[in-house]
Design a protein around this motif. Structure first.
Motif, PDB file in Angstrom:
ATOM      1  N   GLU A  99       0.835  -1.201   0.000  1.00 20.46           N
ATOM      2  CA  GLU A  99       0.000   0.000   0.000  1.00 20.46           C
ATOM      3  C   GLU A  99       0.872   1.253   0.000  1.00 20.46           C
ATOM      4  O   GLU A  99       0.577   2.241  -0.687  1.00 20.46           O
ATOM      5  CB  GLU A  99      -0.919  -0.021   1.218  1.00 20.46           C
ATOM      6  N   CYS A 102       2.094   2.442  -3.338  1.00 27.18           N
ATOM      7  CA  CYS A 102       1.116   3.121  -4.191  1.00 27.18           C
ATOM      8  C   CYS A 102       1.113   4.628  -3.996  1.00 27.18           C
ATOM      9  O   CYS A 102       0.683   5.376  -4.887  1.00 27.18           O
ATOM     10  CB  CYS A 102      -0.289   2.586  -3.912  1.00 27.18           C
ATOM     11  N   CYS A 132      -0.454  -7.142  -5.001  1.00 26.76           N
ATOM     12  CA  CYS A 132      -1.827  -6.889  -4.588  1.00 26.76           C
ATOM     13  C   CYS A 132      -2.423  -5.945  -5.620  1.00 26.76           C
ATOM     14  O   CYS A 132      -1.676  -5.302  -6.383  1.00 26.76           O
ATOM     15  CB  CYS A 132      -1.838  -6.237  -3.204  1.00 26.76           C
ATOM     16  N   TYR A 134      -5.017  -2.643  -6.080  1.00 30.29           N
ATOM     17  CA  TYR A 134      -5.780  -1.586  -5.422  1.00 30.29           C
ATOM     18  C   TYR A 134      -6.468  -0.725  -6.477  1.00 30.29           C
ATOM     19  O   TYR A 134      -5.955  -0.564  -7.597  1.00 30.29           O
ATOM     20  CB  TYR A 134      -4.862  -0.666  -4.611  1.00 30.29           C
ATOM     21  N   ASN A 135      -7.601  -0.131  -6.109  1.00 29.36           N
ATOM     22  CA  ASN A 135      -8.162   0.915  -6.943  1.00 29.36           C
ATOM     23  C   ASN A 135      -7.528   2.247  -6.539  1.00 29.36           C
ATOM     24  O   ASN A 135      -6.678   2.301  -5.634  1.00 29.36           O
ATOM     25  CB  ASN A 135      -9.690   0.947  -6.851  1.00 29.36           C
ATOM     26  N   LEU A 138      -7.271   3.292  -2.971  1.00 32.30           N
ATOM     27  CA  LEU A 138      -6.537   2.304  -2.177  1.00 32.30           C
ATOM     28  C   LEU A 138      -7.465   1.277  -1.535  1.00 32.30           C
ATOM     29  O   LEU A 138      -7.154   0.729  -0.468  1.00 32.30           O
ATOM     30  CB  LEU A 138      -5.654   2.981  -1.121  1.00 32.30           C
ATOM     31  N   GLY A 139      -8.579   1.036  -2.187  1.00 34.01           N
ATOM     32  CA  GLY A 139      -9.416  -0.093  -1.809  1.00 34.01           C
ATOM     33  C   GLY A 139      -8.836  -1.364  -2.404  1.00 34.01           C
ATOM     34  O   GLY A 139      -8.415  -1.380  -3.573  1.00 34.01           O
ATOM     35  N   GLU A 140      -8.789  -2.412  -1.632  1.00 31.90           N
ATOM     36  CA  GLU A 140      -8.186  -3.667  -2.081  1.00 31.90           C
ATOM     37  C   GLU A 140      -9.117  -4.402  -3.038  1.00 31.90           C
ATOM     38  O   GLU A 140     -10.217  -4.782  -2.682  1.00 31.90           O
ATOM     39  CB  GLU A 140      -7.865  -4.546  -0.878  1.00 31.90           C
ATOM     40  N   THR A 144      -3.393  -9.504  -1.063  1.00 32.54           N
ATOM     41  CA  THR A 144      -1.956  -9.720  -1.179  1.00 32.54           C
ATOM     42  C   THR A 144      -1.664 -11.203  -1.369  1.00 32.54           C
ATOM     43  O   THR A 144      -2.248 -12.059  -0.698  1.00 32.54           O
ATOM     44  CB  THR A 144      -1.243  -9.211   0.077  1.00 32.54           C
TER      45      THR A 144
END
Length: 231
Positions: A99, A102, A132, A134-135, A138-140, A144
């Protein structure tokens, strides 16, 4: 806002930063040519704490990159972070390494499509990566995982969304993944300064770790390799 010490040792780069009220006060970053965490981390941390003390900035917490990544690096980083938390009686905040990767992409690239997916990658040796999806918020999108890269990697999501791959594990994918909707961003590496917005958000949400029992997110078990005999 808080005065925070940030520690990242999840990859070959050893990085430490001190932030105060949302601004980077000081940072130190190794060149990443080889892992030197055991030698560099303590002096880096001592310098950051001295800076905070000399400028009357009481430390509020320590943010640490929690993995996935190097088993040894994560152990060193988390152990050091815990030591500072105990000594200073402050909170421990854990930030997922992928994260954190990003953050510079979101800060520096204003040309990403609204439906873009971010795919940070950490080298896990050979053709394997930790990754991983993410949008942009930072929504998963995908959890991972340790992934062996081949020509079909990400094909299912790239059919529907533009996918941006970056990080230390991205280079090994550039000659393997040829989907027209997959794009590569160079020059993105983990830096402790990029933990700040994520750490601040976790503090606001009350997501504080139990210093005594927190463990890094290794993702894979450590496997010791026996040295070859010299003769």
């Amino acid at each position: 806002m808080s005065c925070l010490l940030h520690i990242d040792t999840a990859t070959d780069v050893c990085s430490v930063a001190l932030t105060n009220d949302g601004e980077v006060v000081c940072e130190r970053v190794s060149d990443g040519s080889q892992p030197q965490h055991a030698a560099l981390l303590a002096p880096y941390v001592e310098e950051m704490l001295s800076m905070a003390d000399s400028h009357a900035m009481p430390l509020d917490g320590v943010a640490v990159s929690m993995g996935p990544g190097s088993y040894t690096g994560l152990r060193i980083g988390v152990s050091t972070a815990k030591g500072v938390c105990y000594a200073r009686k402050v909170n421990l905040i854990a930030v997922p390494t992928l994260e954190m990767l990003c953050v510079p992409v979101l800060l520096e690239r204003d040309d990403l499509p609204d439906d873009a997916l971010l795919c940070p990658m950490i080298d896990a040796r050979r053709m394997e990566v930790y990754t991983c999806l993410y949008n942009r918020a930072l929504g998963e999108v995908q959890p991972t995982q340790a992934l062996v890269v081949d020509a079909n990697t990400l094909a299912n999501v790239a059919d529907e969304h533009p996918v941006y791959i970056f990080g230390g594990g991205a280079a090994k994918c550039a000659d393997v993944i040829a989907h027209p909707n997959v794009h590569f961003i160079d020059g993105i590496r983990p830096l402790a300064r990029h933990m700040m917005p994520l750490a601040e958000r976790r503090i606001a949400q009350g997501r504080i770790e139990d210093t005594a029992y927190f463990e890094p997110y290794y993702l894979k078990d450590f496997v010791a390799i026996k040295s070859k005999p010299l003769f």
